[in-house]
Write a protein that holds these residues in place. Structure first.
Motif, mmCIF file in Angstrom:
data_model
loop_
_atom_site.group_PDB
_atom_site.id
_atom_site.type_symbol
_atom_site.label_atom_id
_atom_site.label_comp_id
_atom_site.label_asym_id
_atom_site.label_seq_id
_atom_site.Cartn_x
_atom_site.Cartn_y
_atom_site.Cartn_z
ATOM 1 N N THR A 1 6.174 6.076 7.547
ATOM 2 C CA THR A 1 6.439 7.255 6.774
ATOM 3 C C THR A 1 7.814 7.970 6.376
ATOM 4 N N ASP A 2 7.842 8.573 5.248
ATOM 5 C CA ASP A 2 9.485 8.606 4.959
ATOM 6 C C ASP A 2 9.346 9.977 4.617
ATOM 7 N N GLU A 3 10.315 10.633 4.293
ATOM 8 C CA GLU A 3 10.679 11.936 3.317
ATOM 9 C C GLU A 3 12.190 11.240 2.412
ATOM 10 N N VAL A 4 11.182 11.444 1.230
ATOM 11 C CA VAL A 4 12.985 11.630 -0.108
ATOM 12 C C VAL A 4 12.484 12.784 -0.562
ATOM 13 N N VAL A 5 13.925 13.308 -0.977
ATOM 14 C CA VAL A 5 14.604 14.191 -1.363
ATOM 15 C C VAL A 5 14.766 13.433 -3.079
ATOM 16 N N ARG A 6 14.667 14.817 -3.657
ATOM 17 C CA ARG A 6 15.726 14.840 -5.439
ATOM 18 C C ARG A 6 16.774 15.381 -5.111
ATOM 19 N N ASN B 1 0.783 -0.854 -0.270
ATOM 20 C CA ASN B 1 0.180 -0.102 0.272
ATOM 21 C C ASN B 1 0.510 1.030 -0.406
ATOM 22 N N LEU B 2 1.454 1.565 -0.872
ATOM 23 C CA LEU B 2 2.704 2.414 -1.013
ATOM 24 C C LEU B 2 1.990 3.330 -1.683
ATOM 25 N N GLU B 3 1.989 4.742 -0.809
ATOM 26 C CA GLU B 3 1.109 6.036 -0.912
ATOM 27 C C GLU B 3 2.585 7.312 -1.009
ATOM 28 N N ILE B 4 2.799 7.570 -2.373
ATOM 29 C CA ILE B 4 3.744 8.547 -2.666
ATOM 30 C C ILE B 4 2.898 9.473 -3.029
ATOM 31 N N ASP B 5 2.814 11.056 -1.757
ATOM 32 C CA ASP B 5 2.625 12.065 -2.417
ATOM 33 C C ASP B 5 4.084 13.139 -2.535
ATOM 34 N N LEU B 6 3.781 13.382 -4.062
ATOM 35 C CA LEU B 6 5.078 14.338 -4.442
ATOM 36 C C LEU B 6 4.509 15.408 -4.843
ATOM 37 N N ASP B 7 5.937 16.355 -4.179
ATOM 38 C CA ASP B 7 5.489 17.996 -4.735
ATOM 39 C C ASP B 7 7.035 18.552 -5.049
ATOM 40 N N GLY B 8 7.472 18.295 -6.225
ATOM 41 C CA GLY B 8 8.322 18.887 -7.132
ATOM 42 C C GLY B 8 9.615 17.913 -6.681
ATOM 43 N N ASP B 9 10.979 18.456 -5.940
ATOM 44 C CA ASP B 9 11.535 17.655 -5.677
ATOM 45 C C ASP B 9 12.394 16.819 -4.172
ATOM 46 N N ARG B 10 10.876 16.961 -3.623
ATOM 47 C CA ARG B 10 10.322 16.226 -2.288
ATOM 48 C C ARG B 10 9.179 15.794 -2.357
ATOM 49 N N ALA B 11 9.153 14.284 -1.639
ATOM 50 C CA ALA B 11 7.966 13.507 -1.713
ATOM 51 C C ALA B 11 7.754 12.947 -0.225
ATOM 52 N N VAL B 12 6.440 12.774 0.318
ATOM 53 C CA VAL B 12 6.495 11.660 1.118
ATOM 54 C C VAL B 12 5.875 10.767 0.363
ATOM 55 N N VAL B 13 6.496 9.325 2.350
ATOM 56 C CA VAL B 13 6.144 8.515 1.220
ATOM 57 C C VAL B 13 5.716 6.714 2.390
ATOM 58 N N ARG B 14 4.605 7.111 2.035
ATOM 59 C CA ARG B 14 3.446 5.782 3.665
ATOM 60 C C ARG B 14 3.346 4.648 3.104
#
Length: 159
Positions: free
Chosen positions: A113-118, A79-92
């Motif tokens: 709950t992860d914070e990922v960046v490009r 159930n990967l949910e990705i909230d993508l916002d430009g060069d950042r995303a929150v992944v649950r």
């Protein structure tokens, strides 16, 4: 309305983030600490059983899991949910993890709950957070009742 190029870039970003999660599971399960650390930013952190920050502390934490009694584990994320916002995303995502803890077959369940960046052309973890809602032994093998609501409530109260 977004352009075709923007939509393609978004799909590529989403796939890259899904791949990052798959690599995390594989490297953690294999005990490949160097490859695992390559998935984090230099100042990245892991918020879970402990809160190591930076690659050095995280590598020490992850490689020390076996000394703490956790000798084998296998991650399954759904159930990967990705909230993508430009060069950042929150992944649950949801996590369930068969493991061997102090010689006892066990199961853990929880949520990431992860914070990922490009960073350049890659996506990396800035912060990876795990919260376990259930952790218990498998005394009689696989028991579908381990994930009952009451079990999750008891574990959440003690977390």
């Amino acid at each position: 309305m977004s352009t075709l190029e923007e939509r393609i870039r978004r799909l590529e970003d989403l796939e890259s983030i899904r791949t990052l999660d798959a690599q995390y599971c594989r490297h953690l399960d294999d005990g490949d600490w160097d490859a695992l650390m390559d998935l984090f930013t230099e100042d990245g952190e892991f918020d879970g059983l402990s809160n190591p920050r930076g690659k050095g502390e995280m590598q020490e934490f992850f490689s020390g899991l076996a000394a703490g009694g956790l000798t084998a584990f296998w991650h399954f994320i759904t159930n990967l949910e990705i909230d993508l916002d430009g060069d950042r995303a929150v992944v649950r995502s949801f996590l369930w993890q068969p493991c061997v803890s102090d010689g006892t077959s066990s199961i853990a369940a929880g949520r990431y709950t992860d914070e990922v960046v490009r960073v350049g052309d890659r996506w990396l973890y800035r912060r990876k957070q795990v919260r376990f809602h259930y952790f218990g032994p498998l005394t009689d093998g696989w028991d579908e009742n381990l994930f009952a609501l009451d079990s999750a409530r008891r574990a959440a109260v003690h977390a």
